[in-house]
Scaffold this motif. Sequence first.
Motif, PDB file in Angstrom:
ATOM      1  N   VAL A  11      48.367  -3.254 -22.030  1.00 16.19           N
ATOM      2  CA  VAL A  11      47.962  -4.649 -21.969  1.00 16.19           C
ATOM      3  C   VAL A  11      48.099  -5.209 -23.377  1.00 16.19           C
ATOM      4  N   VAL A  12      48.768  -6.354 -23.463  1.00 18.54           N
ATOM      5  CA  VAL A  12      49.089  -6.986 -24.741  1.00 18.54           C
ATOM      6  C   VAL A  12      48.372  -8.333 -24.807  1.00 18.54           C
ATOM      7  N   ALA A  13      47.821  -8.666 -25.965  1.00 15.80           N
ATOM      8  CA  ALA A  13      47.096  -9.928 -26.149  1.00 15.80           C
ATOM      9  C   ALA A  13      48.060 -11.058 -26.495  1.00 15.80           C
ATOM     10  N   ALA A  14      48.900 -11.391 -25.530  1.00 12.60           N
ATOM     11  CA  ALA A  14      49.831 -12.519 -25.649  1.00 12.60           C
ATOM     12  C   ALA A  14      50.251 -12.889 -24.226  1.00 12.60           C
ATOM     13  N   ASP A  15      50.647 -14.146 -24.023  1.00 11.03           N
ATOM     14  CA  ASP A  15      50.996 -14.554 -22.663  1.00 11.03           C
ATOM     15  C   ASP A  15      52.309 -13.903 -22.211  1.00 11.03           C
ATOM     16  N   ARG A 102      46.795 -12.790 -21.899  1.00 11.18           N
ATOM     17  CA  ARG A 102      47.075 -11.350 -21.906  1.00 11.18           C
ATOM     18  C   ARG A 102      48.163 -11.028 -20.891  1.00 11.18           C
ATOM     19  N   SER A 103      48.869  -9.923 -21.153  1.00 10.19           N
ATOM     20  CA  SER A 103      49.946  -9.482 -20.273  1.00 10.19           C
ATOM     21  C   SER A 103      49.892  -7.974 -20.100  1.00 10.19           C
ATOM     22  N   ARG A 104      50.335  -7.536 -18.943  1.00 13.69           N
ATOM     23  CA  ARG A 104      50.504  -6.108 -18.697  1.00 13.69           C
ATOM     24  C   ARG A 104      52.001  -5.834 -18.739  1.00 13.69           C
ATOM     25  N   VAL A 105      52.395  -4.853 -19.550  1.00  9.88           N
ATOM     26  CA  VAL A 105      53.794  -4.450 -19.658  1.00  9.88           C
ATOM     27  C   VAL A 105      53.896  -3.024 -19.132  1.00  9.88           C
ATOM     28  N   VAL A 106      54.772  -2.823 -18.150  1.00 10.90           N
ATOM     29  CA  VAL A 106      54.995  -1.498 -17.576  1.00 10.90           C
ATOM     30  C   VAL A 106      56.461  -1.145 -17.759  1.00 10.90           C
TER      31      VAL A 106
END
Length: 147
Positions: A11-15, A102-106
Amino acid sequence: MAQVEATTERVVAADAEKVFDALADYRDTRRKLLPEHFSEYEVREGGDGEGTLVHWKLQATSKRVRDCLLDVTEPTDGELVEKDRNSSMVTTWRVTPAGEGRSRVVATTTWKGAGGIGGFFEKTFAPKGLGRIYDAILANLAAEVEK
């Protein structure tokens, strides 16, 4: 030959749009995200998401170097797929919203593994090693987009 899969996420703190744009920027940002396991990075066509052709060498272990020539597609919103012309390896990057700002990157990489005892060890150990490499990429991505 068995299918081998390695998945890692963060999870990244950016849109999501900002994160996806950073991942899809093969000309500049992607090069900055790659850890020491990557060498000979070169964008051969395009450079921004769909239609990009990018080359690199991936040194997963001290003895294993994979020469990758990847076609990039964007089959759906928030998704980048990198298909290696030199092997069965496919990496899919998915970026989805994960709350306010926030964004989830997989990142999921699959390939057809070896058979026999070699295949057993590949299926057992390769996903862990590749997971560590992609964890480093995602940490670098977070540092880049959370500035």
